[in-house]
Design a protein around this motif. Structure first.
Motif, PDB file in Angstrom:
ATOM      1  N   ASP A  96       0.850  -1.193   0.000  1.00 16.65           N
ATOM      2  CA  ASP A  96       0.000   0.000   0.000  1.00 16.65           C
ATOM      3  C   ASP A  96       0.884   1.240   0.000  1.00 16.65           C
ATOM      4  O   ASP A  96       1.968   1.252   0.611  1.00 16.65           O
TER       5      ASP A  96
ATOM      6  N   ARG B  42      -2.553  -0.502  -3.774  1.00 20.42           N
ATOM      7  CA  ARG B  42      -3.505   0.545  -3.398  1.00 20.42           C
ATOM      8  C   ARG B  42      -2.796   1.861  -3.097  1.00 20.42           C
ATOM      9  O   ARG B  42      -1.757   1.880  -2.434  1.00 20.42           O
TER      10      ARG B  42
ATOM     11  N   ASP C 102      -7.440   5.007  -4.272  1.00 23.74           N
ATOM     12  CA  ASP C 102      -8.203   3.789  -3.989  1.00 23.74           C
ATOM     13  C   ASP C 102      -8.837   3.843  -2.605  1.00 23.74           C
ATOM     14  O   ASP C 102      -9.646   2.977  -2.268  1.00 23.74           O
TER      15      ASP C 102
END
Length: 352
Positions: free
Chosen positions: A52, A255, A297
């Motif tokens: 992430d 993400r 996201d």
């Protein structure tokens, strides 16, 4: 859509006037798909995964609120009045746009004095603001402002208490670097160095961008048809390094989660053509339901004012019906709202 579509009743007792201590003790409402989980910011690593990328706004809040006196020469001598100034943004020629209370007491040519350390001339009166020319610039101006200015707490906090020395620490992120904001990127206030270390240890990446948050962020929406609202402009920078990190995450299917609406607005501005790239300029992007997100996201953000453009932004990300349910839960569970309040982690995708 109408402005009333973004309204809700908020008990005054849920407006936070001080932050949680430690910072990570703030509550965190995690909304992913149709699921909601009550947690704390210290639990954030549980809801993230290796790879992430968090996008952080590294703007630094300046002590932009000034209390002083207006001096005006008259045939009977100089007449003074109390004036409160909130700096908004510098002009290329070194002057400053500012909000003034009460604006009606000012005229072009008036001289303002602030605690004997700083003074300014009123150069022009605009529609709702003034242009000021200070008697100091550069490092001398920064030093004087640090001595006499106060942190520009939002109106809903300032109405309940005056700013104090503690706000100089509380209303600043731990990674603040580039001076220029007159409001904090408040979701970022929940992080401390220990949490950043934990996130790095589990493989979560960080990308820093800069959006200098302006006082216009507190201005109300006055048009019932929200499409007619004109957003204020703010200056932002996405460096080539940050753009490459974000583009790389997107290309690899990782993400990208913005920490704060300011970071989200900036990266979506930099990706207006569909793919993110470096950016250095002003943005007045207005994100509301129907907006197509190219980069974000997910979003970590505080709980926002009713009828505000930020309510419209989170409604665009999660959907209006879903955000109404999230806010109803937050109110029922007595989460604390606004700049010093608790946080939410909004992930519109299907839970993993």
């Amino acid at each position: 859509m109408r402005l009333s579509d973004f309204d809700f009743d908020l008990p005054e007792g849920l407006i936070a006037t001080r932050p949680a201590r430690p910072r990570t003790a703030a509550r965190l409402l995690v909304a992913q798909g149709a699921r909601m989980t009550d947690a704390t910011v210290a639990d954030l690593p549980q809801f993230l995964r290796a790879g992430d990328l968090l996008v952080l706004n590294d703007t630094r809040v300046i002590p932009a609120r000034l209390n002083g006196t207006r001096g005006r020469a008259t045939p009977q001598g100089e007449v003074s009045a109390r004036i409160e100034i909130t700096l908004m943004e510098p002009a290329p020629d070194g002057a400053w746009r500012a909000l003034a209370k009460p604006l009606r007491k000012l005229r072009a040519g008036d001289r303002l004095h602030f605690a004997g350390r700083l003074s300014a001339m009123v150069e022009a009166i605009g529609e709702g603001d003034v242009t000021l020319r200070f008697d100091a610039e550069g490092e001398a101006f920064d030093a004087a402002l640090a001595a006499v200015g106060a942190m520009p707490l939002p109106p809903y906090i300032a109405a309940l208490r005056a700013p104090d020395e503690q706000d100089r620490e509380d209303y600043q992120t731990v990674w603040a670097r580039a001076p220029g904001a007159v409001a904090a990127p408040t979701a970022s206030l929940h992080f401390d160095e220990a949490l950043l270390t934990r996130l790095a240890g589990m493989g979560v990446g960080l990308a820093h961008v800069t959006l200098h948050v302006g006082a216009g962020t507190f201005l109300p929406v006055k048009t019932d048809d929200v499409s007619q609202h004109r957003m204020h402009a703010e200056r932002g920078i996405v460096t080539p390094q940050a753009a490459a990190a974000i583009a790389g995450a997107k290309a690899e299917g990782r993400r990208v989660i913005a920490v704060g609406t300011t970071a989200l607005r900036l990266i979506e501005t930099a990706a207006a053509a569909g793919k993110i790239g470096p950016f250095d300029g002003s943005t007045d992007i207005f994100i509301r339901p129907g907006f197509r997100f190219h980069v974000a996201d997910g979003l970590m953000t505080n709980f926002h004012l009713p009828r505000s453009t930020l309510m419209m932004l989170v409604s665009a990300l999660m959907g209006p019906d879903r955000i109404r349910a999230i806010y109803a839960h937050a109110i029922a569970a007595r989460y604390r709202f606004f700049s010093y309040g608790d946080a939410s982690l909004l992930l519109p995708g299907v839970p993993c």
